[in-house]
Design a protein around this motif. Sequence first.
Motif, PDB file in Angstrom:
ATOM      1  N   ALA A  22      36.897  37.288   5.662  1.00  0.00           N
ATOM      2  CA  ALA A  22      37.987  37.674   4.528  1.00  0.00           C
ATOM      3  C   ALA A  22      39.252  37.416   5.402  1.00  0.00           C
ATOM      4  CB  ALA A  22      37.563  39.103   4.281  1.00  0.00           C
ATOM      5  N   GLU A  23      39.601  37.722   6.678  1.00  0.00           N
ATOM      6  CA  GLU A  23      40.704  37.450   6.999  1.00  0.00           C
ATOM      7  C   GLU A  23      41.197  36.120   7.158  1.00  0.00           C
ATOM      8  OE1 GLU A  23      44.302  38.098   8.543  1.00  0.00           O
ATOM      9  OE2 GLU A  23      43.045  39.747   7.830  1.00  0.00           O
ATOM     10  N   GLU A  26      39.641  42.531  -3.673  1.00  0.00           N
ATOM     11  CA  GLU A  26      40.991  42.712  -3.540  1.00  0.00           C
ATOM     12  C   GLU A  26      42.082  42.194  -4.723  1.00  0.00           C
ATOM     13  OE1 GLU A  26      40.749  42.973   1.455  1.00  0.00           O
ATOM     14  OE2 GLU A  26      41.908  41.216   0.394  1.00  0.00           O
ATOM     15  N   ILE A  27      41.696  40.904  -5.023  1.00  0.00           N
ATOM     16  CA  ILE A  27      42.448  40.229  -6.080  1.00  0.00           C
ATOM     17  C   ILE A  27      42.041  41.170  -7.439  1.00  0.00           C
ATOM     18  CG2 ILE A  27      42.332  37.906  -7.673  1.00  0.00           C
ATOM     19  CD1 ILE A  27      41.537  36.657  -4.792  1.00  0.00           C
ATOM     20  N   ILE A  78      37.336  39.494  -0.743  1.00  0.00           N
ATOM     21  CA  ILE A  78      38.632  39.105  -1.248  1.00  0.00           C
ATOM     22  C   ILE A  78      38.707  38.879  -2.866  1.00  0.00           C
ATOM     23  CG2 ILE A  78      40.060  36.995  -1.399  1.00  0.00           C
ATOM     24  CD1 ILE A  78      40.101  38.362   1.317  1.00  0.00           C
ATOM     25  N   THR A  85      44.358  44.177  -7.825  1.00  0.00           N
ATOM     26  CA  THR A  85      45.774  43.673  -7.977  1.00  0.00           C
ATOM     27  C   THR A  85      46.316  43.674  -9.201  1.00  0.00           C
ATOM     28  OG1 THR A  85      45.569  41.672  -7.264  1.00  0.00           O
ATOM     29  CG2 THR A  85      45.839  43.291  -5.653  1.00  0.00           C
ATOM     30  N   LEU A  95      45.441  32.238   1.688  1.00  0.00           N
ATOM     31  CA  LEU A  95      45.901  32.583   0.171  1.00  0.00           C
ATOM     32  C   LEU A  95      47.447  32.497   0.431  1.00  0.00           C
ATOM     33  CD1 LEU A  95      43.334  35.148  -1.064  1.00  0.00           C
ATOM     34  CD2 LEU A  95      43.857  32.805  -1.946  1.00  0.00           C
ATOM     35  N   GLU A 111      34.258  40.631   7.312  1.00  0.00           N
ATOM     36  CA  GLU A 111      35.700  40.927   7.414  1.00  0.00           C
ATOM     37  C   GLU A 111      36.376  39.679   8.107  1.00  0.00           C
ATOM     38  OE1 GLU A 111      39.410  41.898   6.933  1.00  0.00           O
ATOM     39  OE2 GLU A 111      37.544  42.994   6.012  1.00  0.00           O
ATOM     40  N   ARG A 132      42.174  35.568   3.610  1.00  0.00           N
ATOM     41  CA  ARG A 132      43.667  36.055   3.271  1.00  0.00           C
ATOM     42  C   ARG A 132      44.732  35.099   3.687  1.00  0.00           C
ATOM     43  NH1 ARG A 132      41.390  40.856   5.847  1.00  0.00           N
ATOM     44  NH2 ARG A 132      40.123  41.866   3.995  1.00  0.00           N
ATOM     45  N   SER A 133      44.693  34.585   4.851  1.00  0.00           N
ATOM     46  CA  SER A 133      45.479  34.122   5.569  1.00  0.00           C
ATOM     47  C   SER A 133      45.686  32.699   4.887  1.00  0.00           C
ATOM     48  CB  SER A 133      45.165  33.755   6.940  1.00  0.00           C
ATOM     49  OG  SER A 133      45.130  34.730   7.805  1.00  0.00           O
ATOM     50  N   ALA A 144      44.710  31.307  -5.389  1.00  0.00           N
ATOM     51  CA  ALA A 144      43.091  31.872  -5.544  1.00  0.00           C
ATOM     52  C   ALA A 144      42.442  30.943  -6.205  1.00  0.00           C
ATOM     53  CB  ALA A 144      43.262  33.220  -5.885  1.00  0.00           C
TER      54      ALA A 144
END
Length: 345
Positions: A291-292, A339-340, A336, A343, A298, A288, A295-296, A303
């Motif tokens: 991943a964080e 998560e992509i 990630i 969406t 992105l 995680e 995320r930041s 991506a």
Amino acid sequence: MTTLLPTSIVGSLPKPSWLAQPETLWSPWKLQGDALIEGKQDALRIAVQEQRRLGIDIISDGEQTRQHFVTTFIEHLNGVDFDQRETVRIRDRYDASVPTVVGAVSREKPVFIDDAKYLRQQTDQPIKWALPGPMTMIDTLADRHYKSREKLAWEFATILNQEARELEAAGVDIIQFDEPAFNVFFDEMQDWGVATLERAAEGLRAETVVHICYGYGIKANTDWKATLGSEWRQYEESFPLLQQSAIDVISLECQHSHVPMDLLELIRGKKVMLGAIDVASATVETPEQVAETLRSALAFVDADKLIPSTNCGMAPLSRDVARGKLSALSAGRDIIRAEIAATKP
């Protein structure tokens, strides 16, 4: 099919204890002669197997056949005397005894080609090979011949281009140039540093990377970092120039650093190899945490242009810690990716 968020290491992995002293930078070899050649190949093969097992997409040699990311290349060149040594200031941070340039530098034959061919035989995944950049090379030497950092850098750029073209012909997909000096010598970088880097990469069909970091977790580097304040903005000097350069990918240090993520906006449009693993700490990141960091990033990098990686090499770490960090890198990447995918319509 193009891999989304392909993972990669930047440079070194820890060497096996039978090859070199563990958890030690630039440790001497424990083997000699044919046994050393065999031992290096064994270590390279293990490094490939572990990267593949742990989910790394772009495979490197882990620098298993090299003692030092700069001088192992230089020691194969003419014009440099390793017996005539002088003490110089490395990247304005620490003193080191280095070889001396005593004549015109040249490359009689390829340096890394046999090792690169062996790497190519181990996997059908994309492979990456790292070379020192011209400015970092000149910062690791005493010069008694050219007496001009710029002239010597141009000579090295030509030699690097020769090596890079042969690496490409040997099947290397991605060629990385290590230029930590870009975070220190800003005027030279602007005047000729980026230009010599582009010369080193000239005419390559292989994808090109420039790696700029804050160094291994040695005391000289950690002491320097402690003077940089709450925000590390050195990339502000290089990113605008590199965004306009012919280099394809920019590699930078992020995890547990004080680099403001919004600096990535300065290289919008370039591929970014983002350091999401701290190599100056033996603490293994959680998926995680990785991943964080991704995320930041992105928010500033599309991506399809993001390559999750380590901050720098991992040679000083234990093999267990390095394996844990590679596993975390891949697991964070998977979070990630999911998560992509969620969406998408």
